[in-house]
Design an enzyme around this catalytic site. Structure first.
Site, PDB file in Angstrom:
ATOM      1  N   THR A  55      47.755  36.033  41.374  1.00 44.92           N
ATOM      2  CA  THR A  55      46.658  35.126  41.692  1.00 44.92           C
ATOM      3  C   THR A  55      45.328  35.868  41.758  1.00 44.92           C
ATOM      4  O   THR A  55      45.204  36.863  42.467  1.00 44.92           O
ATOM      5  CB  THR A  55      46.921  34.465  43.055  1.00 44.92           C
ATOM      6  OG1 THR A  55      48.198  33.843  43.008  1.00 44.92           O
ATOM      7  CG2 THR A  55      45.863  33.427  43.372  1.00 44.92           C
ATOM      8  N   GLU A  56      44.353  35.358  41.011  1.00 45.02           N
ATOM      9  CA  GLU A  56      42.992  35.906  41.005  1.00 45.02           C
ATOM     10  C   GLU A  56      42.974  37.400  40.661  1.00 45.02           C
ATOM     11  O   GLU A  56      42.091  38.126  41.091  1.00 45.02           O
ATOM     12  CB  GLU A  56      42.302  35.667  42.363  1.00 45.02           C
ATOM     13  CG  GLU A  56      42.317  34.210  42.825  1.00 45.02           C
ATOM     14  CD  GLU A  56      41.397  33.312  42.008  1.00 45.02           C
ATOM     15  OE1 GLU A  56      40.579  33.846  41.249  1.00 45.02           O
ATOM     16  OE2 GLU A  56      41.528  32.076  42.127  1.00 45.02           O
ATOM     17  N   LEU A  57      44.003  37.831  39.928  1.00 46.44           N
ATOM     18  CA  LEU A  57      44.121  39.222  39.503  1.00 46.44           C
ATOM     19  C   LEU A  57      44.222  40.198  40.685  1.00 46.44           C
ATOM     20  O   LEU A  57      43.851  41.368  40.572  1.00 46.44           O
ATOM     21  CB  LEU A  57      42.936  39.606  38.592  1.00 46.44           C
ATOM     22  CG  LEU A  57      43.294  40.095  37.184  1.00 46.44           C
ATOM     23  CD1 LEU A  57      44.192  39.111  36.458  1.00 46.44           C
ATOM     24  CD2 LEU A  57      42.028  40.319  36.364  1.00 46.44           C
TER      25      LEU A  57
END
Lengths: 431, 425
Positions: free
Chosen positions: B145-147
């Site tokens: 998630t979100e890198l």
């Protein structure tokens, strides 16, 4: 006997307790065979007037010549018309009001000989100029009507009362529901303070809603103690219909409620701190802060910072049936006010069979003997009291039962009779 | 040959409806169907349909030399299934070309990696199964998630058998190093790291339509020039961005689709780059060095850290309250509880509670249903309170059943209590 009464708001267009108290008192006076002409800046047409003669100041014609009234600027120090001071508003409300009320009241509907003032009747940006225009209209009303005594509620209508007295030569009673010190703590608005002080100095008698408020009037405004009479507020005696609400069982935990504006005056942060103390010992509680105000976001952050948000809830502003609904769910009501001239909501809580905890810094503690009283800053005592009232059933039952008895004597009919007697006494003294 | 790796993130959260304190205990319908379906339809019209069609055209036109990669969150997939199944079909058409790779991520686009290894693993598995079922391929590379990446998150991912993971090429972690190489997790050399080239990615994703940007307007020729100016020894350029860049963040009228249509041809003819997917990239390149990120790094905001979702009191209190429920939720074995549990973990809920509004406020406002982070917090906590009460009630019933099963005598005592209660009433 006929009273010319000046106020600023009237139900249902109210922002706090002032309008409700004015309404209750007026109805009480009618019960005592008095006649009341009640003037407000702007009537919306849907007010609950009954037999009350409600006069909207913006419907009154004021002749041009009387606009140049010297008396006003002599007796009161006259502050600029466009003064942007807003005593009753928090920042958020101020933003909204300034957006809508940038140029309102100064507009007059002029003809050659007469003009009308437009009033918003709100606590907006042009409040100061509305107060002065209202006083001008008051003088016209005083000239055109016959009455026996003048009665004005809080500083907003004091210039009106003073001017009406000047025009008519009748006695003037100033009624204090809240002082600038209650609203702003030590950071008072000097203009408002001076209007309050001058109004009380020029009045023939001052009514305070509590001994607590009388003490402020005497100590902070230097008004002689024998000039100030305490007449407590009362409440309406119709029982709320909360029997139908099903929320009572929504939570297995005990519900502890704060209901009121979330502002400095009401001491919301002490409620949050007490909640954290209770929850640290026992998770079987939920705390509800019902209301909004300039400190709301700070309180949300504070509760989150104390990591109690899972048991601390915010409802926003509630009115009408939702107030009854929250009372129906509550087990204890807490009013931790820092400075509360009277404080009507604990009485409403008692009427809904809820035991109350109130601060010593309130007027209502003078009429409720059977309530837990604490200093607003003493969050240990507050937490203790919350625990005791929820755990010891006998205690809370007794408090509710006894408080209800005390409230039997606190009816507007009875309180208005005291006001009437004050009028009679005053009128007799000048004969 | 050098590698150019395009990856697009597709995600939609289940946004909450306005849920007042008085709703607690009275209804358990938390998600705003109307709002969610409206937004999905809008984004599908502006982005998913036209962009998918364009990608399909490009893949066909370039005879398989154009390759792209998607990561689609489980909540987005569920919304497609609920509101617009045609979107799934159009992704499936892309999958069928063989030029498209699908990545693994947490099912709920959640922050579970930061809080619970068990929940994290569970969600990754659930997501992988969903992707395999819908698109016929088992993800081999993971993106969180979100890198969000840190060494220990890499270790969890490696232990699940993934060959590679995507991460932000943030300056403060790379220091003098270039993002244009393949790296590996220091503790697990088998887990390769592909780093986002954030300058070139953000030129498209954020700056493309910004008219005060000196490079505006950005053309495909100019972009290829930039790619060509990267030193010859640097092996890969990883362009990671939200898929909604095409048509939603950058509207159709900005020319973003024309740019995208022209780019693959210009790259293939005028540069030493070939298009690859992350799996191919990992296969083709030799990892040059270990790369350590002891603290979590993300692709969000200026700080490239977790501060968009966690860190202020509102976010932390909500986050801790949510994950305190994990064991109870697992004990419940109730479908609607499990579903809500997933939806409530979606990172967007915490993003809405972010109070650092100055530099990145605009991005935070994107499809944000709330006026303020405080509103977002109160609404979320009201829902979470009701959710907690539901769980507690279910577990209580379960305990009662167990009691009865163990000790039938308890039934009669309970009955007696019930009778005495009704008599008293």
């Amino acid at each position: 006997m006929k009273v010319l009464m000046f106020g600023w708001e009237f139900p249902p267009h109210i922002s706090g307790g002032l309008g409700t108290a004015c309404y209750g008192l007026t109805k009480g006076l009618l019960q005592n065979d008095m006649e009341v002409m009640f003037v407000i800046p702007k009537a919306f047409g849907d007010e609950a007037t009954g037999n009350i003669q409600l006069i909207s100041a913006d419907s009154i014609q004021v002749p041009q010549y009387s606009l140049a009234n010297e008396f006003l600027s002599e007796k009161f120090t006259y502050y600029g018309l466009n003064s942007e001071l807003v005593p009753y508003l928090d920042n958020e409300q101020f933003r909204q009001y300034s957006a809508t009320l940038t140029k309102t009241t100064i507009q007059k509907r002029e003809s050659t000989f007469y003009s009308h003032f437009r009033f918003s009747g709100q606590y907006g940006k042009d409040l100061m100029s509305e107060v002065w225009n209202y006083a001008l209209v008051a003088s016209q009303i005083a000239q055109d009507n016959s009455f026996d005594i003048i009665h004005a509620h809080d500083w907003l209508s004091f210039p009106a009362g003073v001017l009406a007295k000047q025009i008519s030569g009748k006695l003037f009673i100033a009624h204090i529901h809240a002082t600038e010190f209650d609203r702003s703590g030590e950071h008072i608005n000097q203009h408002v303070f001076e209007i309050e002080q001058q109004g009380m100095q020029l009045a023939d008698k001052v009514i305070a809603v509590s001994e607590f408020t009388k003490a402020i009037i005497v100590n902070r405004y230097n008004i002689p103690a024998d000039k100030v009479v305490v007449i407590h507020n009362a409440t309406e005696h119709n029982k709320p219909e909360h029997a139908t609400y099903i929320d009572k069982d929504a939570f297995p935990e005990k519900i502890i409620t704060y209901l009121g504006r979330v502002t400095f005056q009401k001491g919301p942060e002490y409620f949050v701190e007490a909640a954290a103390k209770v929850l640290a010992r026992d998770k079987n509680y939920r705390f509800v802060m019902a209301g909004s105000g300039d400190m709301l976001n700070r309180m949300i952050k504070k509760a989150a910072g104390l990591r109690i948000s899972s048991h601390f809830h915010f409802t926003g502003f509630l009115k009408g049936r939702d107030v009854d609904r929250i009372f129906a769910m509550s087990d204890v009501y807490v009013m931790p006010s820092v400075s509360e001239p009277f404080g009507i909501s604990p009485l409403e809580a008692v009427r809904s069979d809820i035991p109350v905890i109130i601060s010593n810094q309130s007027g209502v503690k003078e009429v409720l003997k059977h309530a837990v009283k604490i200093d607003f800053w003493d969050t240990d005592a507050m937490a203790n009291a919350i625990y005791a009232l929820t755990r010891f059933k006998g205690l809370s039952k007794m408090f509710v039962r006894e408080s209800k008895k005390e409230m039997e004597n606190l009816k507007w009919g009875i309180q208005a009779k005291k006001v009437k007697e004050l009028y009679q006494q005053q009128l007799k003294s000048i004969q | 040959m050098k590698n150019l790796c395009f990856y697009f993130q597709v995600h939609q959260p289940f946004r909450l409806r306005k849920y007042h304190f008085f709703d607690i205990g009275n209804h358990h319908d938390y998600f705003d169907d109307h709002e969610n379906s409206t937004i999905l339809r809008k984004v599908a019209k502006n982005c998913y349909f036209p962009a998918n069609q364009l990608m399909l055209d490009l893949i066909r036109h370039h005879g398989g030399d154009f390759k792209i990669t998607y990561s689609i969150s489980g909540t987005a997939l569920e919304q497609f299934e609920l509101y617009m199944p045609e979107v799934i079909d159009s992704f499936r058409a892309l999958a069928d070309t063989g030029c498209v790779e699908f990545l693994a991520e947490t099912y709920a686009h959640s922050l579970a990696a930061l809080k619970s290894k068990e929940e994290f693993i569970k969600q990754v598995k659930k997501h992988s199964e969903k992707i395999e079922k819908l698109f016929g391929q088992k993800p081999k590379v993971f993106r969180n998630t979100e890198l969000i990446y840190a060494d220990w998150i890499g270790e969890m991912v490696a232990s699940m058998g993934y060959k590679g993971m995507l991460a932000e090429g943030a300056d403060h972690t790379l220091d003098w190093k270039s993002p244009n190489y393949l790296y590996y997790n220091p503790g697990n050399p088998k887990l390769k790291l592909l780093l986002k080239n954030y300058r070139l990615s953000d030129d498209i994703a954020f700056r493309f339509s910004n008219q005060s940007w000196p490079e505006w307007p950005l053309t495909s020729e100019k972009y290829v020039q930039w790619l060509n100016s990267i030193p010859a020894r640097e092996e890969t350029v990883n362009l990671f961005m939200d898929y909604e860049t095409f048509g939603e963040h950058q509207w159709h009228s900005t020319g973003i689709f024309d740019f995208l249509r022209a780019l693959p041809g210009k790259v293939l003819q005028g540069s030493p780059y070939q298009f690859v997917t992350p799996s191919e990239n990992i296969h083709l390149l030799e990892a040059v060095a270990p790369l350590s990120m002891p603290l979590p790094v993300s692709w969000a905001d200026q700080e490239r850290d977790l501060s968009a979702w966690l860190g202020n009191d509102l976010q932390d209190d909500a986050f801790d309250t949510l994950y305190a429920l994990e064991n109870k939720v697992n004990a419940c074995n109730d479908k609607s509880i499990q579903r809500d549990w997933l939806y409530l973990q979606t990172s967007d809920h915490f993003y809405y509670m972010c109070t650092k509004y100055f530099s990145d406020g605009d991005v935070h406002k994107y499809f944000n249903p709330y006026n303020s982070p405080y509103d977002a917090f109160i609404n979320y906590m009201n829902v979470l309170t009701d959710f907690t009460l539901r769980i507690d009630k279910l577990l209580e019933q379960k305990v009662k059943k167990v009691k009865i099963a163990i000790n039938p005598a308890a039934v009669s005592s309970m009955k007696r209590k019930a009778i005495s209660k009704t008599v008293a009433a």
